[in-house]
Design an enzyme around this catalytic site. Structure first.
Site, PDB file in Angstrom:
ATOM      1  CE  LYS A  53      -3.007   0.998   3.345  1.00 26.08           C
ATOM      2  NZ  LYS A  53      -3.328   2.640   3.642  1.00 26.08           N
ATOM      3  CB  SER A  54       4.149   2.146   2.133  1.00 28.46           C
ATOM      4  OG  SER A  54       3.567   2.551   3.621  1.00 28.46           O
TER       5      SER A  54
ATOM      6  CG  ASP B  84       0.378   0.287   9.659  1.00 27.34           C
ATOM      7  OD1 ASP B  84       0.541   0.875  10.186  1.00 27.34           O
ATOM      8  OD2 ASP B  84       1.384   0.723   8.464  1.00 27.34           O
TER       9      ASP B  84
ATOM     10  NE  ARG C 243      -2.473  -1.487   8.114  1.00 26.09           N
ATOM     11  CZ  ARG C 243      -2.096  -1.724   6.981  1.00 26.09           C
ATOM     12  NH1 ARG C 243      -2.252  -3.656   6.652  1.00 26.09           N
ATOM     13  NH2 ARG C 243      -1.815  -1.553   6.180  1.00 26.09           N
TER      14      ARG C 243
HETATM   15  C1  S3P Z   1       2.887   5.095   6.151  1.00 24.40           C
HETATM   16  C2  S3P Z   1       3.240   4.993   7.149  1.00 24.40           C
HETATM   17  C3  S3P Z   1       2.737   4.674   8.653  1.00 24.40           C
HETATM   18  C4  S3P Z   1       1.856   3.737   8.692  1.00 24.40           C
HETATM   19  C5  S3P Z   1       0.596   3.891   7.225  1.00 24.40           C
HETATM   20  C6  S3P Z   1       1.403   4.515   6.045  1.00 24.40           C
HETATM   21  C7  S3P Z   1       3.310   5.478   5.638  1.00 24.40           C
HETATM   22  O1  S3P Z   1       1.870   5.746   9.121  1.00 24.40           O
HETATM   23  O2  S3P Z   1       0.952   3.680   9.695  1.00 24.40           O
HETATM   24  O3  S3P Z   1      -0.125   3.235   7.675  1.00 24.40           O
HETATM   25  O4  S3P Z   1       2.359   4.910   4.153  1.00 24.40           O
HETATM   26  O5  S3P Z   1       3.636   5.873   5.241  1.00 24.40           O
HETATM   27  P1  S3P Z   1       2.852   7.211   9.882  1.00 24.40           P
HETATM   28  O6  S3P Z   1       3.933   8.021   9.347  1.00 24.40           O
HETATM   29  O7  S3P Z   1       2.150   7.807  10.498  1.00 24.40           O
HETATM   30  O8  S3P Z   1       3.580   6.782  11.311  1.00 24.40           O
END
Ligand code: S3P
Length: 425
Positions: free
Chosen positions: A17-18, A311, A385
């Site tokens: 996803k990221s 996550d 999640r």
């Molecule tokens: C993400 C970073 C994390 C994660 C989120 C996706 C990202 O959040 O919890 O699901 O894609 O950079 P934070 O940057 O708020 O820690």
């Protein structure tokens, strides 16, 4: 412990996803055509597609998991004619704000009721320091955000919380700034943005916890295959890890070292987890993950380990319910401001299922091995999640665990329930 679910099988999970978010947000800044394969076609990532289309990029969905992205170029984005709706996606609104803050026009970004409760001051403050004007509800801390972008100056910013989203927003804003932007992380977080920007010709340098981006005139297009999402694989890893005799392979998963905290913690608890066929995919390390279940023992997760499994804590709570002893997770206060308050959500659901557990302001404890005896339905609190973790707990225990509101799973993993139900010994 109740039930007996020995799991055997071989699965593949959807694209990360990221990385999928970044692929569309960043490819749309390159002037020529990019190709993204293995794209996560889910509600969240489609919000980023919609945002970049609203800014004038052409994003064609060639197949559900393949995009053709053609941006107007780094300096030629267009003012959106309407409010941009980021839905449930924190990544779209936060990383997207970094791009919008640098544009010489007005953008308004909103989201669903869950997103409108999530803190945005963490991106608004540094972007404002760089020269953008950003308003939000509740004293410029909550969406909707109203962003009047413009000329930005570079900064050196020490982030008060470890956040890959904030870091990424600032690095993207830095591409447009008049001087370099340096972001200092209190703890290292996922570096997908840095990897992708470097592969597209941006100048990124790192010194310890500080990462610097130089202003850029253009970005080269990309042709990449997004690896499977380790945050999605986590549910299957836990399912196999908790039962001795289980054996499961998850194919083609991204194993970026800033994302593999759960693997390390499950190994420490006694699970046998190995990587095979290690390779690179989309500039990221990837592997097939082989999990063999064992009798697990409880562990303690310290604050420094949290960003690498930010996550995956709900899934870890499920493993903890099957492990003997008290598992304790501390330094995880960020979980309170995710898609739900994940500490409260897990403690409430596990309590409904008869698992001894409790919360701290910055974490939680879970006592195992638990006898699962549901006293009612569990609430996902609209958080994908949490929903998936509870369905895994049901499957692993063999008990019928009822979960309210599982439609939220579509934000990151359409088809999860069917994949889970299809697995057996
Ligand atoms: C993400 C970073 C994390 C994660 C989120 C996706 C990202 O959040 O919890 O699901 O894609 O950079 P934070 O940057 O708020 O820690």
């Amino acid at each position: 412990m109740s039930g007996k679910a020995v799991i055997r099988g071989d699965v593949s999970v959807p694209g990360d996803k990221s990385i999928s978010h970044r692929a569309v947000l960043i490819a749309a800044l390159a002037a020529r055509t990019s190709r993204v394969r293995g794209f996560l076609h889910a509600e969240d990532t489609l919000r980023s597609v919609a945002m970049m289309r609203a800014l004038g990029a052409r994003v064609e969905v060639v197949h559900p998991d393949e995009l053709r992205v053609e941006g107007p170029g780094l300096r030629d984005l267009a003012e959106p004619s309407d409010v941009i709706d980021a839905g449930n996606s924190g990544t779209t609104i936060r990383i997207g704000s970094g791009i919008l803050a640098a544009q010489p026009f007005l953008s308004v970004v909103t989201g669903d009721p869950y997103l409108r409760r999530r803190p945005m001051g963490r991106v608004i403050r540094p972007l404002t320091q760089m020269g953008a004007t950003i308003w939000g509800r509740a004293g410029d801390t909550l969406p909707p955000l109203c962003i009047r972008g413009g000329s930005l100056s570079g900064i050196r910013y020490e982030m008060p919380v470890a956040s890959a989203q904030v870091k990424s927003a600032l690095l993207l804003a830095g591409l447009f700034a008049s001087s370099p932007v340096t972001v200092v992380e209190p703890l290292r977080t996922r570096d997908h943005t840095e990897r992708m920007l470097s592969s597209m010709g941006a100048k990124i340098t790192r010194e310890g916890n500080a990462v610097t981006v130089e202003p850029a005139d253009r970005l080269d297009p990309v042709d990449l295959t997004v690896p499977g999402d380790i945050s999605s694989a986590a549910f299957f890893m836990v399912l196999a890890a908790v039962r001795r005799g289980s054996s499961l392979t998850v194919r083609g998963v991204g194993v970026n070292p800033f994302r593999t905290g759960l693997v390390e913690v499950l190994r420490r608890m006694g699970a046998d987890i190995r990587y095979a066929g290690e390779r690179f995919s989309g500039g990221e390390p990837a592997a097939d993950i082989l999990v063999r279940g064992e009798e697990l023992t409880a562990t303690r997760v310290d604050p420094g380990e949290v960003p690498g499994m930010i996550d995956e804590v709900p899934a870890l709570c499920v493993a903890a319910a099957f492990a003997s002893g008290r598992t304790e997770i501390r330094g995880a206060e960020e979980l309170r401001v995710k898609e739900s308050d994940r500490i409260g959500a897990m403690v409430s659901a596990l309590s409904t299922l008869g698992v001894a557990c409790g919360e701290y302001p910055d974490g939680l404890w879970v006592e195992g091995p638990a006898r699962i005896h549901p006293t009612g339905p569990c609430d996902s609190q609209g958080d994908h999640r949490i929903a998936m973790s509870l369905l895994v707990l049901g499957k692993a225990s063999g008990e019928s665990v009822e979960v309210n509101d599982i439609a939220c799973i579509n934000t990151s993993f359409p088809g999860f329930k069917e994949m889970l139900e299809g697995l057996s010994d």
